[in-house]
Write an enzyme that holds these catalytic residues in place. Sequence first.
Site, PDB file in Angstrom:
ATOM      1  N   SER A  27      30.223  30.020 -11.360  1.00 38.77           N
ATOM      2  CA  SER A  27      30.996  30.914 -12.555  1.00 38.77           C
ATOM      3  C   SER A  27      30.320  30.323 -13.289  1.00 38.77           C
ATOM      4  O   SER A  27      28.866  30.488 -13.433  1.00 38.77           O
ATOM      5  CB  SER A  27      32.646  30.388 -12.096  1.00 38.77           C
ATOM      6  OG  SER A  27      33.692  30.839 -13.513  1.00 38.77           O
ATOM      7  N   ASN A  28      30.835  30.568 -14.389  1.00 40.15           N
ATOM      8  CA  ASN A  28      30.000  30.512 -15.870  1.00 40.15           C
ATOM      9  C   ASN A  28      31.274  30.246 -17.303  1.00 40.15           C
ATOM     10  O   ASN A  28      31.931  29.854 -16.768  1.00 40.15           O
ATOM     11  CB  ASN A  28      29.821  32.212 -16.480  1.00 40.15           C
ATOM     12  CG  ASN A  28      30.936  33.075 -16.425  1.00 40.15           C
ATOM     13  OD1 ASN A  28      31.360  33.284 -16.721  1.00 40.15           O
ATOM     14  ND2 ASN A  28      30.861  33.632 -15.242  1.00 40.15           N
ATOM     15  N   PRO A  29      30.451  30.098 -18.525  1.00 37.20           N
ATOM     16  CA  PRO A  29      31.854  29.883 -19.167  1.00 37.20           C
ATOM     17  C   PRO A  29      32.556  29.643 -19.747  1.00 37.20           C
ATOM     18  O   PRO A  29      33.130  29.831 -21.222  1.00 37.20           O
ATOM     19  CB  PRO A  29      30.468  28.272 -20.500  1.00 37.20           C
ATOM     20  CG  PRO A  29      29.159  28.974 -19.768  1.00 37.20           C
ATOM     21  CD  PRO A  29      29.183  29.848 -18.605  1.00 37.20           C
TER      22      PRO A  29
END
Length: 216
Positions: A27-29
């Site tokens: 995923s990512n922030p």
Amino acid sequence: MSNASSIRCLITAGPTREFIDPVRFLSNPSTGKMGFALAEAAVAAGWTVDLVAGPVALPEPDDVILYPVVTAEEMFHHVDALFDACDVLIMTAAVSDFRPVEQHARKEKKDDAALTIELERTTDILKTMTERKAHQTVVGFAAETNDVEVYARRKLEEKRCDWMVANKVGEVGAGFASDTNAVTLIAADGSSLKIGPTSKAEIAKQIIQLVTPSAS
Ligand code: CTP
């Protein structure tokens, strides 16, 4: 477009998750704050809002139709189903570009797990939608750590958007997770406008005003 209440807006927000096994994902922030702020600003402008959101920890905005999703594929299916009926598409979501080729049904035990994961590309949702764009105004977001405007202009062209929001990420006070942001809104004719640094709510309000389809 005769009045604001006849404008239907489709907004995507947040990250997506691409599972390796039931307890691990890529995923990512992204926190979804910019997308949710845009949804609120669009509602305040009198628009009807469909909000397709990846996993976020934000309260559901009032008066939007919310479609919670997890993966890029789920986000694609919702956007695909809603796109033809919308007048404005705003793709704020930080869609994962890759997913594991194999998703294990059971948790992988670390002693047995392979240390490399084979990945495949997810669907480019924005690009797929603009291939069949009719009357819609389409706004993309370019999240970049460097050469922000150069890459954003390239994406504007490649993804055939009407507007691209160039957004520097990876710094405190801008981009992912922050309550504030500073962006450059680039139009298809090459002109651009800097907005911020200011709150994401104020940036959202200005973006909604600027991308409002003209009356016809
Ligand atoms: N986007 C999308 N589908 C994807 C990836 C991105 O619709 N699979 C959209 C994003 O929502 C955003 C725009 O494309 O509006 C640009 O996303 P960004 O992550 O900045 O760029 P990428 O296309 O992923 O390219 P790169 O990772 O090489 O910068």
